[in-house]
Design an enzyme around this catalytic site. Structure first.
Site, PDB file in Angstrom:
ATOM      1  N   HIS A 113      -8.153  35.096 -31.422  1.00  0.00           N
ATOM      2  CA  HIS A 113      -8.395  34.525 -32.755  1.00  0.00           C
ATOM      3  C   HIS A 113      -7.104  33.952 -33.333  1.00  0.00           C
ATOM      4  O   HIS A 113      -6.024  34.486 -33.099  1.00  0.00           O
ATOM      5  CB  HIS A 113      -8.934  35.612 -33.702  1.00  0.00           C
ATOM      6  CG  HIS A 113     -10.361  35.982 -33.454  1.00  0.00           C
ATOM      7  ND1 HIS A 113     -10.774  36.655 -32.316  1.00  0.00           N
ATOM      8  CD2 HIS A 113     -11.481  35.764 -34.192  1.00  0.00           C
ATOM      9  CE1 HIS A 113     -12.092  36.828 -32.373  1.00  0.00           C
ATOM     10  NE2 HIS A 113     -12.546  36.303 -33.499  1.00  0.00           N
TER      11      HIS A 113
ATOM     12  N   ALA B 140     -14.550  35.276 -42.694  1.00  0.00           N
ATOM     13  CA  ALA B 140     -14.140  34.452 -43.844  1.00  0.00           C
ATOM     14  C   ALA B 140     -15.348  33.972 -44.651  1.00  0.00           C
ATOM     15  O   ALA B 140     -15.264  33.814 -45.871  1.00  0.00           O
ATOM     16  CB  ALA B 140     -13.303  33.270 -43.374  1.00  0.00           C
TER      17      ALA B 140
END
Lengths: 183, 183
Positions: A67, A123
């Protein structure tokens, strides 16, 4: 995309469509193809979750290390995946003030130094305020709890990406990385 | 690259250098970073092998599914990784006659239909004649033996890629996918 269509995909097609459901880990989608036939989106989602759970801790850490940093170098250099750019943008991370950007950069560095993987959070389920707050809080975790927590976030991100790919209308305009293959 | 230099790499740098040691599976290199410090190239190689062995069968199948067909669509469309292009080229697979290309395409299809993953072989240790011969032979294997055999080939490919990255002079001109990071 009807579940029957998903079940009809070759492994090449399946990886083309779902290869980034777990960020930059096409191996996971490629492994999940072994679990066909699927009965529902939830069943696909479970298969992704079960596979991630089956990895040794080093593998879970490896998933996290694939990530990008939130509001980090890849965002600044335009090298984020389309999925991650859409997610970070929705959370307001593409429009940080100078002080916010510096704060998140410092915390990201501290987090990586402490845990050996980047801070991962769903997110789409947060905004920049809650992200900064949780980044500060999670910095105080011990390694085992943080690994578990972060993998939970990977699964949340994965679930929403799967949902967007299979049922794009449920989440508003889809931001798929890949055009579904011709069948 | 001295082993001390390898051990000094951040996980981002390690994945940048070794991310394609297992074809299109940066997750594996990212997981192997957890095994630092390494004592030798053989130790790094062992860590890659142990991680692959730790995967469930679906994960091993997933690793194989991240590989391109030999002399297949990615070669024809110019989308092979630099590593794979160099290996397939050395084995003569970039210069097949029409009949050879048709033969390998038919056998690749039969193999994928039978096993659910592509035929993988260490091209640097073979030429097009032995590759066609082994493709025909391995088509007759049962699934369990073939999975074991194919994963063994993944490890051979990985070993040679690691050797080329860490000690490029041992193998003649290196064909790295990635420029080593500035340290």
């Amino acid at each position: 995309m009807d579940i029957a269509v998903v079940n009809s995909l070759s492994y090449e097609q399946f990886v083309e469509v779902f290869g980034n459901a777990v960020e930059k880990c096409p191996l996971v989608a490629a492994a999940v193809w072994s679990s066909r036939p699927f009965t529902s989106i939830a069943d696909i989602d479970d298969a992704f979750g079960h596979f991630i759970d089956s990895l040794p801790d080093s593998g879970k850490e490896g998933v996290l290390r694939c990530h990008p940093d939130l509001a980090g170098r890849d965002l600044q250099s335009g090298t984020l995946t389309a999925d991650s750019l859409a997610e970070q943008s929705q959370a307001g991370l593409t429009q940080l003030g100078v002080a916010e950007a510096e704060r998140i950069a410092v915390l990201n560095s501290q987090y990586k130094l402490r845990f050996g993987f980047p801070f991962v959070i769903c997110a789409r389920m947060n905004d920049k305020t809650s992200i900064l707050q949780q980044l500060s809080q999670r910095l105080a975790s011990d390694h085992a709890h943080e690994l578990t927590h972060a993998i939970g976030e990977v699964k949340r991100i994965c679930s929403l990406r799967l949902q967007a790919l299979v049922c794009p209308t449920h989440l508003g305009p889809a931001q798929p990385n890949h055009v579904p293959p011709r069948l």
